[in-house]
Design a protein around this motif. Structure first.
Motif, PDB file in Angstrom:
ATOM      1  N   UNK A  16      39.339  33.371  33.172  1.00 43.89           N
ATOM      2  CA  UNK A  16      39.948  33.340  34.505  1.00 43.89           C
ATOM      3  C   UNK A  16      40.627  34.679  34.792  1.00 43.89           C
ATOM      4  N   UNK A  17      40.458  35.154  36.011  1.00 39.35           N
ATOM      5  CA  UNK A  17      41.195  36.325  36.492  1.00 39.35           C
ATOM      6  C   UNK A  17      41.867  35.929  37.802  1.00 39.35           C
ATOM      7  N   UNK A  18      43.146  36.196  37.912  1.00 37.78           N
ATOM      8  CA  UNK A  18      43.871  35.903  39.146  1.00 37.78           C
ATOM      9  C   UNK A  18      44.735  37.080  39.534  1.00 37.78           C
ATOM     10  N   UNK A  19      45.102  37.145  40.795  1.00 39.58           N
ATOM     11  CA  UNK A  19      45.928  38.260  41.220  1.00 39.58           C
ATOM     12  C   UNK A  19      46.721  37.968  42.469  1.00 39.58           C
ATOM     13  N   UNK A  20      47.754  38.768  42.671  1.00 40.58           N
ATOM     14  CA  UNK A  20      48.525  38.736  43.909  1.00 40.58           C
ATOM     15  C   UNK A  20      48.882  40.172  44.273  1.00 40.58           C
ATOM     16  N   UNK A  21      49.128  40.410  45.536  1.00 38.96           N
ATOM     17  CA  UNK A  21      49.503  41.756  45.956  1.00 38.96           C
ATOM     18  C   UNK A  21      50.367  41.685  47.196  1.00 38.96           C
ATOM     19  N   UNK A  22      50.969  42.814  47.529  1.00 41.11           N
ATOM     20  CA  UNK A  22      51.636  42.975  48.811  1.00 41.11           C
ATOM     21  C   UNK A  22      51.262  44.337  49.348  1.00 41.11           C
ATOM     22  N   UNK A  23      51.202  44.430  50.652  1.00 36.62           N
ATOM     23  CA  UNK A  23      50.878  45.693  51.289  1.00 36.62           C
ATOM     24  C   UNK A  23      50.565  45.461  52.745  1.00 36.62           C
ATOM     25  N   UNK A  24      51.191  46.261  53.618  1.00 36.67           N
ATOM     26  CA  UNK A  24      50.982  46.081  55.045  1.00 36.67           C
ATOM     27  C   UNK A  24      51.093  47.391  55.809  1.00 36.67           C
ATOM     28  N   UNK A  25      52.002  48.269  55.358  1.00 36.54           N
ATOM     29  CA  UNK A  25      52.166  49.572  55.988  1.00 36.54           C
ATOM     30  C   UNK A  25      52.357  50.656  54.954  1.00 36.54           C
ATOM     31  N   UNK A  26      52.379  51.908  55.366  1.00 36.25           N
ATOM     32  CA  UNK A  26      52.365  53.063  54.480  1.00 36.25           C
ATOM     33  C   UNK A  26      51.209  52.918  53.501  1.00 36.25           C
ATOM     34  N   UNK A  27      50.024  52.666  54.067  1.00 37.15           N
ATOM     35  CA  UNK A  27      48.836  52.426  53.261  1.00 37.15           C
ATOM     36  C   UNK A  27      47.779  53.467  53.573  1.00 37.15           C
ATOM     37  N   UNK A  28      47.293  54.134  52.532  1.00 40.15           N
ATOM     38  CA  UNK A  28      46.275  55.167  52.685  1.00 40.15           C
ATOM     39  C   UNK A  28      45.502  55.307  51.382  1.00 40.15           C
ATOM     40  N   UNK A  29      44.220  55.646  51.457  1.00 41.53           N
ATOM     41  CA  UNK A  29      43.415  55.795  50.237  1.00 41.53           C
ATOM     42  C   UNK A  29      44.047  56.722  49.205  1.00 41.53           C
ATOM     43  N   UNK A  30      43.614  56.541  47.957  1.00 43.73           N
ATOM     44  CA  UNK A  30      44.178  57.153  46.758  1.00 43.73           C
ATOM     45  C   UNK A  30      45.470  56.436  46.414  1.00 43.73           C
ATOM     46  N   UNK A  31      45.353  55.138  46.367  1.00 41.66           N
ATOM     47  CA  UNK A  31      46.434  54.187  46.150  1.00 41.66           C
ATOM     48  C   UNK A  31      47.330  54.172  47.372  1.00 41.66           C
ATOM     49  N   UNK A  32      47.652  52.977  47.745  1.00 43.23           N
ATOM     50  CA  UNK A  32      48.381  52.809  48.979  1.00 43.23           C
ATOM     51  C   UNK A  32      49.714  52.152  48.713  1.00 43.23           C
ATOM     52  N   UNK A  33      50.502  51.946  49.804  1.00 40.60           N
ATOM     53  CA  UNK A  33      51.822  51.367  49.570  1.00 40.60           C
ATOM     54  C   UNK A  33      51.643  49.919  49.253  1.00 40.60           C
ATOM     55  N   UNK A  34      51.295  49.696  48.069  1.00 43.12           N
ATOM     56  CA  UNK A  34      50.925  48.365  47.658  1.00 43.12           C
ATOM     57  C   UNK A  34      51.358  48.128  46.237  1.00 43.12           C
ATOM     58  N   UNK A  35      51.628  46.881  45.974  1.00 39.97           N
ATOM     59  CA  UNK A  35      51.823  46.416  44.609  1.00 39.97           C
ATOM     60  C   UNK A  35      50.780  45.347  44.370  1.00 39.97           C
ATOM     61  N   UNK A  36      50.043  45.478  43.279  1.00 39.74           N
ATOM     62  CA  UNK A  36      49.032  44.474  42.941  1.00 39.74           C
ATOM     63  C   UNK A  36      49.174  44.121  41.468  1.00 39.74           C
ATOM     64  N   UNK A  37      49.178  42.826  41.192  1.00 40.36           N
ATOM     65  CA  UNK A  37      49.340  42.332  39.833  1.00 40.36           C
ATOM     66  C   UNK A  37      48.191  41.388  39.526  1.00 40.36           C
ATOM     67  N   UNK A  38      47.405  41.747  38.517  1.00 41.18           N
ATOM     68  CA  UNK A  38      46.224  40.977  38.157  1.00 41.18           C
ATOM     69  C   UNK A  38      46.391  40.492  36.724  1.00 41.18           C
ATOM     70  N   UNK A  39      46.134  39.218  36.508  1.00 44.83           N
ATOM     71  CA  UNK A  39      46.284  38.618  35.185  1.00 44.83           C
ATOM     72  C   UNK A  39      44.972  37.983  34.753  1.00 44.83           C
ATOM     73  N   UNK A  40      44.681  38.062  33.469  1.00 45.27           N
ATOM     74  CA  UNK A  40      43.481  37.424  32.945  1.00 45.27           C
ATOM     75  C   UNK A  40      43.727  36.926  31.528  1.00 45.27           C
ATOM     76  N   UNK A  41      43.048  35.845  31.163  1.00 45.52           N
ATOM     77  CA  UNK A  41      43.131  35.336  29.793  1.00 45.52           C
ATOM     78  C   UNK A  41      41.992  35.866  28.931  1.00 45.52           C
ATOM     79  N   UNK A  42      41.265  36.847  29.419  1.00 45.02           N
ATOM     80  CA  UNK A  42      40.174  37.446  28.660  1.00 45.02           C
ATOM     81  C   UNK A  42      40.703  38.219  27.458  1.00 45.02           C
ATOM     82  N   UNK A  43      39.931  38.169  26.370  1.00 49.10           N
ATOM     83  CA  UNK A  43      40.192  39.037  25.222  1.00 49.10           C
ATOM     84  C   UNK A  43      39.342  40.281  25.414  1.00 49.10           C
ATOM     85  N   UNK A  44      39.981  41.427  25.599  1.00 48.30           N
ATOM     86  CA  UNK A  44      39.284  42.672  25.876  1.00 48.30           C
ATOM     87  C   UNK A  44      40.122  43.826  25.327  1.00 48.30           C
TER      88      UNK A  44
END
Length: 408
Positions: free
Chosen positions: A174-202
């Motif tokens: 399983x892979x799941x994620x949440x993020x926030x972001x609405x303004x001050x957003x532009x390519x090469x990473x934007x004004x965003x926070x993203x958190x992704x979690x997985x139970x994979x062994x890698x």
């Protein structure tokens, strides 16, 4: 691969919590979130390209690079902890120490993230109190994950989360994620926070490579307003609790993993673009028939960042000249007299120009297509087989209203 409900708590062993710490907001809304894994995680991260980096970015880069594992993430909304000097950086350490004491985990296994107003110092007493409160109510339910996604919002109008499952290495991952972001957003990473979690062994190496490569076609392909933030952070945590054979090479299991990761990241990226401050529509730009991927990326980004084009989308106006103009100043070479351009949405598809010249199309039909909440422009430049897709939004009156008094 199948999409399932949920977000950061969808994968095995992950819990979340949120609380109203009173950091900036005065309406008793939740403004802190915590993500916690029952066992240590391999961690990967990508961060803002802005030279001005917030204290949490500096802290997390060190943790991801140097710490043997990560196990918790503490996030606050309202104050960005950016341009706050040594005092601001010390608050990252104090936050991690509080989480370490409450959760009985090493201080250097705690990641932190902040979003909000630049230049203000965090009320660290409220932050540490929030950490203590959340540590006591960590929960692995979908509801807890959703509440965490809501707690990290600033000018976002909707919570943003997604989860998928797939079979690999003899187990369900399983892979799941949440993020926030609405303004001050532009390519090469934007004004965003993203958190992704997985139970994979890698392996940590492949986890970092997978994330680093995937953001090129997801988060780095969105823009709302052309402003690259100080706080952009994507964190990917893998705790191995799915029980799959560990992914240590680029085999079929790895390909399945990156496909699922791409779905998570692209979905979250589009959610942010479609929730741009004040926007009424998600604006997608596809460049096809390009000679190289780099050429297609440059052209698509140029169109989604064009203020004139974004304003035309808001007005449901098929002003295709603005799109060609934006392509023309992008820096990428192409023959404008070979370009075919289409507009597409749930209301239909319409070719606007052929070989750089306008076709006799219906303005009413074009307006109908451009009035949908998701609108796509497709430009075929007839030079090869490469393509790229970028996402943005329309530019509205409300964008100015929101940002004119953001600090207050």
């Amino acid at each position: 691969m199948k999409q399932i409900s949920g977000g950061v708590t969808a994968a095995k062993g992950f819990k979340a919590a949120s609380t109203a710490a009173g950091i900036k907001y005065k309406n008793n809304r939740n403004d802190m979130a915590m993500i916690y894994s029952e066992v240590p995680c391999r961690a990967a991260g990508t961060f803002t390209t802005n030279i001005v980096k917030a204290a949490p970015v500096k802290w997390d880069k060190e943790i991801v690079t140097s710490s043997p594992f990560a196990q918790a993430v503490v996030v606050n909304a309202g104050i960005a902890n950016a341009c706050t000097g040594e005092e601001g950086f010390s608050y990252c350490s104090q936050t991690a120490k509080a989480a370490s004491e409450c959760l009985s985990i090493p201080e250097d296994s705690v990641l932190v993230a902040s979003t909000g107003v630049i230049g203000m110092q965090l009320p660290i007493d409220r932050i540490t109190a929030g950490v203590k409160a959340m540590s006591a109510i960590l929960d692995g339910s979908e509801e807890s994950g959703t509440a965490a996604a809501q707690a990290i919002m600033t000018t976002d109008t909707v919570k943003k989360e997604v989860a998928v499952q797939f079979e690999a290495g003899g187990a369900t991952i399983t892979i799941g994620g949440m993020c926030k972001g609405s303004g001050m957003i532009h390519p090469d990473m934007c004004t965003m926070l993203s958190f992704v979690t997985t139970d994979a062994a890698i392996s940590k190496e492949l986890l970092q490579e997978a994330l680093r490569e995937d953001i090129k076609d997801t988060y780095n392909m969105i823009s709302v307003d052309g402003d690259t933030s100080t706080n952009d952070t994507v964190l990917l945590l893998a705790n191995g609790m799915a029980g799959n054979k560990e992914i240590t090479e680029k085999n079929e299991d790895y390909l399945l993993f990156i496909k699922a990761l791409n779905f998570i990241n692209e979905t979250l990226a589009k959610k942010m673009a479609g929730d741009g401050e004040g926007c009424t529509a998600l604006f997608e730009v596809k460049i096809i028939g390009a000679e190289t991927k780099a050429q297609a990326v440059t052209l698509s980004k140029s169109v989604i960042t064009s203020s004139l084009t974004k304003a035309a989308i808001f007005g449901h106006d098929a002003n295709w000249g603005r799109i060609l103009c934006a392509m023309g100043y992008s820096g990428a070479s192409f023959d404008p007299e070979k370009v075919d351009l289409y507009f597409e949405s749930a209301a239909g598809k319409l070719q606007i120009i052929e070989n750089g010249v306008a076709l006799p199309y219906s303005e009413d039909e074009a307006t109908k297509i451009l009035s949908e909440p998701e609108v796509t422009a497709i430009a075929d430049i007839k030079m090869g087989n490469a393509s790229a897709t970028a996402w943005g939004c329309d530019l509205t009156f409300d964008y100015v209203k929101i940002n004119a008094d953001y600090r207050s």
